[in-house]
Scaffold this active site. Structure first.
Site, PDB file in Angstrom:
ATOM      1  N   LYS A  83       0.820  -1.278  -0.091  1.00  0.00           N
ATOM      2  CA  LYS A  83       0.385   0.089   0.140  1.00  0.00           C
ATOM      3  C   LYS A  83       0.807   1.285   0.198  1.00  0.00           C
ATOM      4  O   LYS A  83       0.139   2.064  -0.580  1.00  0.00           O
ATOM      5  CB  LYS A  83      -0.752  -0.170   0.984  1.00  0.00           C
ATOM      6  CG  LYS A  83      -0.548   0.256   2.058  1.00  0.00           C
ATOM      7  CD  LYS A  83      -1.291  -0.202   3.187  1.00  0.00           C
ATOM      8  CE  LYS A  83      -1.347  -0.142   5.254  1.00  0.00           C
ATOM      9  NZ  LYS A  83      -0.202   1.201   5.305  1.00  0.00           N
ATOM     10  N   ASP A  84       2.594   1.201  -0.078  1.00  0.00           N
ATOM     11  CA  ASP A  84       2.875   2.087   0.146  1.00  0.00           C
ATOM     12  C   ASP A  84       3.923   2.383  -1.272  1.00  0.00           C
ATOM     13  O   ASP A  84       4.557   3.428  -1.530  1.00  0.00           O
ATOM     14  CB  ASP A  84       4.067   2.481   1.286  1.00  0.00           C
ATOM     15  CG  ASP A  84       3.178   2.316   2.496  1.00  0.00           C
ATOM     16  OD1 ASP A  84       2.600   2.820   2.864  1.00  0.00           O
ATOM     17  OD2 ASP A  84       3.854   2.005   3.760  1.00  0.00           O
ATOM     18  N   ARG A 131      -8.341   8.643   2.949  1.00  0.00           N
ATOM     19  CA  ARG A 131      -9.055   7.351   2.616  1.00  0.00           C
ATOM     20  C   ARG A 131      -9.726   6.938   3.981  1.00  0.00           C
ATOM     21  O   ARG A 131     -11.036   6.498   3.419  1.00  0.00           O
ATOM     22  CB  ARG A 131      -8.031   5.948   1.512  1.00  0.00           C
ATOM     23  CG  ARG A 131      -9.176   4.553   1.958  1.00  0.00           C
ATOM     24  CD  ARG A 131      -8.593   3.312   1.217  1.00  0.00           C
ATOM     25  NE  ARG A 131      -7.198   3.602   2.118  1.00  0.00           N
ATOM     26  CZ  ARG A 131      -7.628   2.658   3.613  1.00  0.00           C
ATOM     27  NH1 ARG A 131      -8.908   1.595   3.827  1.00  0.00           N
ATOM     28  NH2 ARG A 131      -6.657   1.847   4.542  1.00  0.00           N
ATOM     29  N   ARG A 132      -9.560   6.343   4.965  1.00  0.00           N
ATOM     30  CA  ARG A 132      -9.744   5.830   5.622  1.00  0.00           C
ATOM     31  C   ARG A 132     -11.161   7.350   6.652  1.00  0.00           C
ATOM     32  O   ARG A 132     -12.397   6.770   6.864  1.00  0.00           O
ATOM     33  CB  ARG A 132      -9.044   5.847   7.074  1.00  0.00           C
ATOM     34  CG  ARG A 132      -8.527   3.853   7.155  1.00  0.00           C
ATOM     35  CD  ARG A 132      -7.386   3.774   8.075  1.00  0.00           C
ATOM     36  NE  ARG A 132      -6.866   2.107   7.747  1.00  0.00           N
ATOM     37  CZ  ARG A 132      -5.425   2.121   8.199  1.00  0.00           C
ATOM     38  NH1 ARG A 132      -5.067   2.889   8.653  1.00  0.00           N
ATOM     39  NH2 ARG A 132      -4.819   0.913   7.597  1.00  0.00           N
ATOM     40  N   ARG A 149       0.308  10.313  12.634  1.00  0.00           N
ATOM     41  CA  ARG A 149       1.140   9.563  12.262  1.00  0.00           C
ATOM     42  C   ARG A 149       2.315   8.994  13.027  1.00  0.00           C
ATOM     43  O   ARG A 149       2.172   8.928  14.417  1.00  0.00           O
ATOM     44  CB  ARG A 149       2.472  10.695  11.562  1.00  0.00           C
ATOM     45  CG  ARG A 149       1.679  11.676  10.756  1.00  0.00           C
ATOM     46  CD  ARG A 149       1.553  10.793   9.417  1.00  0.00           C
ATOM     47  NE  ARG A 149       2.668  10.329   8.919  1.00  0.00           N
ATOM     48  CZ  ARG A 149       3.669  10.574   8.444  1.00  0.00           C
ATOM     49  NH1 ARG A 149       3.704  12.352   7.733  1.00  0.00           N
ATOM     50  NH2 ARG A 149       4.676  10.492   8.138  1.00  0.00           N
ATOM     51  N   ARG A 155       1.652   4.675  17.470  1.00  0.00           N
ATOM     52  CA  ARG A 155       0.363   5.280  17.461  1.00  0.00           C
ATOM     53  C   ARG A 155      -0.765   4.837  18.901  1.00  0.00           C
ATOM     54  O   ARG A 155      -1.647   6.127  19.029  1.00  0.00           O
ATOM     55  CB  ARG A 155      -0.369   4.795  15.700  1.00  0.00           C
ATOM     56  CG  ARG A 155       0.125   5.970  14.757  1.00  0.00           C
ATOM     57  CD  ARG A 155      -0.274   5.021  13.820  1.00  0.00           C
ATOM     58  NE  ARG A 155       0.321   5.839  12.518  1.00  0.00           N
ATOM     59  CZ  ARG A 155       0.050   5.705  11.121  1.00  0.00           C
ATOM     60  NH1 ARG A 155      -0.973   4.980  10.934  1.00  0.00           N
ATOM     61  NH2 ARG A 155       0.668   5.682  10.538  1.00  0.00           N
ATOM     62  N   CYS A 242      -1.316  10.402  -3.133  1.00  0.00           N
ATOM     63  CA  CYS A 242      -1.575  10.121  -1.434  1.00  0.00           C
ATOM     64  C   CYS A 242      -2.669  11.163  -1.079  1.00  0.00           C
ATOM     65  O   CYS A 242      -3.334  11.449  -0.114  1.00  0.00           O
ATOM     66  CB  CYS A 242      -0.423  10.208  -0.559  1.00  0.00           C
ATOM     67  SG  CYS A 242      -0.264   9.318   0.872  1.00  0.00           S
TER      68      CYS A 242
END
Length: 313
Positions: A83-84, A131-132, A149, A155, A242
């Site tokens: 996903k990166d 997206r989230r 971040r 987190r 992004c």
């Protein structure tokens, strides 16, 4: 490079190192006698932690330094969270292997609430992903969504310190780090459609390095590669980065690919959704045609607004 040595460029976060060791172990199991060395590196994405990714160059910040190491022959492969991985690669480099996918869903993590729907109005939810954020805002416009971040441990610490009522992370990352017990609920794709390639590990190398490509062939997982191919083709056609909320998730069911995708306004005020079903050999074309359907149904205008009028044709 010695014939029996292979060097892996990797970030130094716990999750990145897990992925690198996973690939190392698979390579050594497939090729007895091969010596695999890790080349840990710090990327700009690891250093710039006080700004949302979308504002500082996107997910490519996590891969550029690794790609430079490949081009300068300081490493033979780079291991990435799919996903990166940006849609384009530097000349001479490419994605050659995609390993078997872990659970691609998003995880709802909270110390006080069992589900997203259980959060009271005004609760603070942390996520670094547009997206989230977009899908959360559509479902629960009464929540306060704040940027989050840092690596997984950072987190979770911010959640435990009371800065957030809940945070959204990837199920795959938590499982790989042995933190599955922190997951209160896995969010189904209907609620939070995953990111392109989420849960899959990809391996990049120099395209002219036939020896390394032969060594990597045993690690490629055909079904995962098909699914991620469809998702990435959709994203490539959208010229997705992004800065805009894009989700895409492909499943292989009864010999058929089921591809779902969305493009949304960052504030969740508008989300364009679509889906396709088709033969696995048509995975790439399915992704392209679904992207074109989304563009024609309103995604072009959303992208144009985000990119200041420069939307895909």
């Amino acid at each position: 490079m010695l014939d029996n040595v292979l060097r892996i460029a990797t970030r130094q976060s716990p999750l990145a190192l897990w992925q690198a060791h996973y690939v190392k172990d698979k390579l050594m199991a497939s090729h007895p006698g091969l010596v695999v060395e890790l080349v840990p590196m710090v990327t700009r994405g690891d250093v710039i932690l006080d700004t949302p990714l979308a504002k500082v160059g996107g997910k490519g910040l996590f891969v550029k330094e690794l790609e430079v190491a490949l081009l300068e022959n300081r490493a033979d492969i780079a291991v990435h969270s799919m996903k990166d991985v940006p849609v384009e690669f530097p000349q001479g480099l490419g994605l050659v292997t995609i390993c078997e996918r872990e659970d691609p869903r998003d995880a709802f993590v909270s110390n006080n609430y069992d589900s997203l729907d259980a959060l009271p109005a005004g609760s603070i939810v942390g996520t670094s992903s547009l997206r989230r954020q977009c899908q959360l805002a559509e479902r629960r416009p009464d929540l306060i969504i704040r940027s989050l971040r840092g690596n997984v441990g950072t987190r979770l610490s911010k959640l435990d310190n009371g800065e957030y009522d809940a945070i959204i992370l990837a199920v795959a990352g938590l499982k790989r780090l042995g933190l599955e017990s922190r997951i209160r609920a896995a969010l189904p794709p209907e609620i939070s459609l995953p990111a392109v390639g989420q849960g899959a590990v990809g391996i990049e190398c120099r395209l002219d390095d036939s020896r390394t490509r032969e060594l990597l062939a045993a690690l490629n997982h055909h079904e995962t590669a098909l699914r991620v191919t469809a998702e990435r083709a959709m994203n490539t056609r959208l010229e997705g980065g992004c800065q805009v909320p894009i989700g895409s998730y492909a499943e292989l069911i009864d010999g058929e690919i089921w591809l779902r995708a969305l493009v949304g306004a960052p504030d969740g005020s508008q989300i364009i959704r679509g889906e396709r079903r088709g033969a696995p050999q048509d995975a790439e074309q399915m992704g392209i045609s679904l992207a074109e359907e989304l563009l024609n149904n309103g995604a072009r205008e959303i992208l144009a607004e985000v990119y200041n009028g420069d939307a895909p044709a």
